[in-house]
Motif scaffolding. Structure first.
Motif, mmCIF file in Angstrom:
data_model
loop_
_atom_site.group_PDB
_atom_site.id
_atom_site.type_symbol
_atom_site.label_atom_id
_atom_site.label_comp_id
_atom_site.label_asym_id
_atom_site.label_seq_id
_atom_site.Cartn_x
_atom_site.Cartn_y
_atom_site.Cartn_z
ATOM 1 N N MET A 86 0.846 -1.183 0.000
ATOM 2 C CA MET A 86 0.000 0.000 0.000
ATOM 3 C C MET A 86 0.895 1.252 0.000
ATOM 4 S SD MET A 86 -2.808 1.257 2.815
ATOM 5 C CE MET A 86 -3.871 -0.148 2.521
ATOM 6 N N SER A 87 0.525 2.247 -0.845
ATOM 7 C CA SER A 87 1.315 3.456 -0.909
ATOM 8 C C SER A 87 1.075 4.308 0.328
ATOM 9 C CB SER A 87 0.957 4.251 -2.157
ATOM 10 O OG SER A 87 -0.344 4.778 -2.046
ATOM 11 N N LYS A 88 2.041 5.158 0.632
ATOM 12 C CA LYS A 88 1.930 6.019 1.805
ATOM 13 C C LYS A 88 0.787 7.006 1.640
ATOM 14 C CE LYS A 88 5.006 8.256 5.084
ATOM 15 N NZ LYS A 88 6.402 8.684 5.366
ATOM 16 N N ALA A 89 0.556 7.469 0.401
ATOM 17 C CA ALA A 89 -0.548 8.404 0.160
ATOM 18 C C ALA A 89 -1.885 7.742 0.494
ATOM 19 C CB ALA A 89 -0.521 8.876 -1.293
ATOM 20 N N ARG A 90 -2.077 6.472 0.062
ATOM 21 C CA ARG A 90 -3.328 5.769 0.356
ATOM 22 C C ARG A 90 -3.497 5.581 1.870
ATOM 23 N NH1 ARG A 90 -6.850 2.343 -2.329
ATOM 24 N NH2 ARG A 90 -5.666 2.593 -4.266
ATOM 25 N N LEU A 91 -2.361 5.277 2.546
ATOM 26 C CA LEU A 91 -2.411 5.045 3.976
ATOM 27 C C LEU A 91 -2.858 6.302 4.725
ATOM 28 C CD1 LEU A 91 -1.761 2.864 6.140
ATOM 29 C CD2 LEU A 91 0.546 3.858 6.268
ATOM 30 N N ILE A 92 -2.299 7.470 4.337
ATOM 31 C CA ILE A 92 -2.620 8.716 5.040
ATOM 32 C C ILE A 92 -4.071 9.119 4.761
ATOM 33 C CG2 ILE A 92 -2.098 11.185 5.127
ATOM 34 C CD1 ILE A 92 0.834 10.449 4.652
ATOM 35 N N ILE A 93 -4.492 9.011 3.494
ATOM 36 C CA ILE A 93 -5.876 9.388 3.150
ATOM 37 C C ILE A 93 -6.870 8.490 3.887
ATOM 38 C CG2 ILE A 93 -7.558 9.468 1.270
ATOM 39 C CD1 ILE A 93 -5.259 10.308 -0.568
ATOM 40 N N THR A 94 -6.567 7.202 3.980
ATOM 41 C CA THR A 94 -7.453 6.272 4.694
ATOM 42 C C THR A 94 -7.521 6.602 6.189
ATOM 43 O OG1 THR A 94 -6.910 4.525 3.113
ATOM 44 C CG2 THR A 94 -7.891 3.841 5.210
ATOM 45 N N ALA A 95 -6.359 6.979 6.763
ATOM 46 C CA ALA A 95 -6.330 7.307 8.195
ATOM 47 C C ALA A 95 -7.193 8.520 8.501
ATOM 48 C CB ALA A 95 -4.895 7.568 8.639
ATOM 49 N N VAL A 96 -7.255 9.486 7.582
ATOM 50 C CA VAL A 96 -8.053 10.690 7.814
ATOM 51 C C VAL A 96 -9.530 10.442 7.535
ATOM 52 C CG1 VAL A 96 -8.431 13.086 7.076
ATOM 53 C CG2 VAL A 96 -6.087 12.222 7.376
ATOM 54 N N THR A 97 -9.827 9.777 6.400
ATOM 55 C CA THR A 97 -11.223 9.643 5.972
ATOM 56 C C THR A 97 -11.951 8.491 6.636
ATOM 57 O OG1 THR A 97 -10.513 8.302 4.072
ATOM 58 C CG2 THR A 97 -10.705 10.684 3.742
ATOM 59 N N VAL A 98 -11.239 7.421 6.980
ATOM 60 C CA VAL A 98 -11.886 6.247 7.579
ATOM 61 C C VAL A 98 -11.635 6.180 9.083
ATOM 62 C CG1 VAL A 98 -12.010 3.724 7.540
ATOM 63 C CG2 VAL A 98 -11.707 4.997 5.400
ATOM 64 N N GLN A 99 -10.323 6.318 9.440
ATOM 65 C CA GLN A 99 -9.980 6.183 10.858
ATOM 66 C C GLN A 99 -10.431 7.398 11.656
ATOM 67 O OE1 GLN A 99 -5.853 5.313 11.446
ATOM 68 N NE2 GLN A 99 -5.994 5.340 13.706
ATOM 69 N N GLY A 100 -10.555 8.544 10.997
ATOM 70 C CA GLY A 100 -11.043 9.735 11.667
ATOM 71 C C GLY A 100 -9.963 10.605 12.273
ATOM 72 N N LEU A 101 -8.702 10.350 11.937
ATOM 73 C CA LEU A 101 -7.636 11.204 12.449
ATOM 74 C C LEU A 101 -7.713 12.580 11.802
ATOM 75 C CD1 LEU A 101 -4.508 8.812 12.431
ATOM 76 C CD2 LEU A 101 -6.017 9.377 14.373
ATOM 77 N N SER A 102 -7.314 13.592 12.603
ATOM 78 C CA SER A 102 -7.205 14.921 11.998
ATOM 79 C C SER A 102 -5.965 14.955 11.111
ATOM 80 C CB SER A 102 -7.105 15.996 13.090
ATOM 81 O OG SER A 102 -5.858 15.854 13.789
ATOM 82 N N GLN A 103 -5.911 15.964 10.251
ATOM 83 C CA GLN A 103 -4.754 16.077 9.358
ATOM 84 C C GLN A 103 -3.459 16.263 10.143
ATOM 85 O OE1 GLN A 103 -5.344 18.964 6.256
ATOM 86 N NE2 GLN A 103 -7.398 18.163 5.710
#
Length: 404
Positions: A1-18
């Motif tokens: 998994m690319s780092k970009a996909r990981l960060i976007i998923t963490a914000v949009t799914v996991q609910g982390l702030s930017q």
């Protein structure tokens, strides 16, 4: 998994702030913000890596300049001339008023597939270059073989100025001999002055010092010509053509130019006409990379003062030798001087006598090897073959007594 996909998923799914996602994955908050904005616009495409190529390239060559570079490369190659980046840059500047760096031209040619990089090629800066400081300080000479259209072999003799690469003389012959070398050299000096020195290989047409004749102290006609004019003669080491590298490189360029012409010359006359055209192109119109500002050889040759031979430079350069000979049945011995055979008269009375011949350039002493008697002393007259004794021929007539 690319780092970009990981960060976007963490914000949009996991609910982390930017900010939290930036701290968690060790990136800047600005980059996280760009990823989220891209995801909102592009969707799944935002997960793929994007090109970093700039949207605009203000420094790129205009399309017409690229086309001109490729056209110059094609034209120069078709004419058998050098078509490297430096040569093309010279033509762009002098004939088209466009300044483009050789590095940019090289990259343009590489992108077009017209050249291949040579990473193992020895850099020019690693060579130790030896070059005369003034025109006529040194002339290099060499000859090379060339096959005519009908398969006949020919030879091309070149005289090249070491300082400016100016082609002094380029002539075609069935075979290059010492008399031809002397004749072309004399014609060149009449037109361009006398050089201070010459540089050639050790071919017999240039020197006989490595032959049996040369080891006995003799000179051929070319060596004698240089000696008489106080011109220093230099010869490269045997089996080391790099010493004459300038004339060797000239011959390579000349042959490439000749092969590019169709039809090929069928006679020495046709070959000479092509050589005259090439010499004019090479001297007058072709830029030379080794010269300052890539000037032409002619511009450099005629802009600088000419060197001349140094008076007395070879006064002490005498060839001495001792020869063992035998007087023949005609009362003569033979001696080769400046490549020409001379007959030295001794006397028929000494026919069959073993002699020692002491030679100091043109001064000759002939000694009876058995008794040490000096049979003759003379200075060779190079204008004639037979060197007469000066004694009257035949028996002398008896003088009549005076009348009482």
């Amino acid at each position: 998994m690319s780092k970009a996909r990981l960060i976007i998923t963490a914000v949009t799914v996991q609910g982390l702030s930017q900010a939290e996602a930036a701290r968690t994955y060790g990136v800047s908050k600005g980059w996280v913000s760009k990823l989220i904005a891209r995801w909102r616009v592009e969707g799944e495409a935002a997960f793929e890596p994007h090109s970093r190529r700039p949207r605009t390239t203000p420094g790129a060559l205009p399309a017409e300049t690229v086309e001109l570079i490729l056209e110059l490369r094609k034209q120069l190659t078709a004419r058998g001339l050098d078509a490297g980046a430096h040569t093309i840059a010279w033509h762009l500047q002098h004939h088209h008023d466009r300044v483009v760096s050789p590095a940019t031209i090289w990259r343009t040619l590489k992108r077009a597939g017209l050249i291949e990089p040579e990473p193992k090629k020895r850099p020019r800066s690693s060579y130790m270059r030896f070059q005369a400081a003034l025109p006529n300080q040194c002339w290099q000479s060499d000859f090379t073989h060339y096959r005519l259209a009908d398969g006949t072999n020919a030879e091309i003799l070149t005289w090249l100025d070491d300082c400016t690469r100016y082609a002094i003389s380029v002539t075609a012959h069935a075979a290059v001999t010492t008399p031809i070398v002397v004749a072309t050299f004399r014609a060149s000096t009449e037109k361009h002055g006398t050089p201070a020195s010459t540089l050639t290989d050790n071919g017999m047409v240039f020197t006989v010092r490595h032959s049996g004749f040369g080891r006995r102290g003799g000179r051929n006609a070319f060596e004698t010509e240089l000696r008489d004019r106080n011109i220093v003669q230099k010869n490269g080491s045997p089996s080391h053509p790099q010493t004459q590298g300038k004339v060797e490189r000239f011959q390579q360029t000349m042959k490439n130019w000749l092969r590019a012409h169709d039809p090929q010359p069928r006679s020495l006359e046709e070959l000479q006409q092509l050589l005259d055209q090439f010499a004019e192109e090479y001297n007058e119109r072709r830029p030379h990379r080794a010269l300052p500002h890539h000037s032409t050889p002619a511009a450099r040759y005629f802009a600088l003062p000419k060197a001349t031979p140094t008076a007395g430079a070879r006064d002490a350069d005498n060839h001495t030798r001792v020869r063992h000979d035998r007087v023949d049945t005609t009362g003569c011995i033979t001696l080769r001087v400046a490549g020409k055979m001379h007959h030295i008269g001794i006397s028929r009375t000494h026919s069959g006598t073993h002699v020692l011949v002491l030679v100091n350039d043109l001064e000759v002493t002939v000694i009876n090897a058995a008794t040490g008697e000096v049979l003759r002393e003379l200075t060779i007259d190079t204008r004639r073959d037979y060197q007469p004794t000066g004694r009257p021929k035949g028996p002398q007539k008896r003088q009549k007594p005076p009348n009482p």
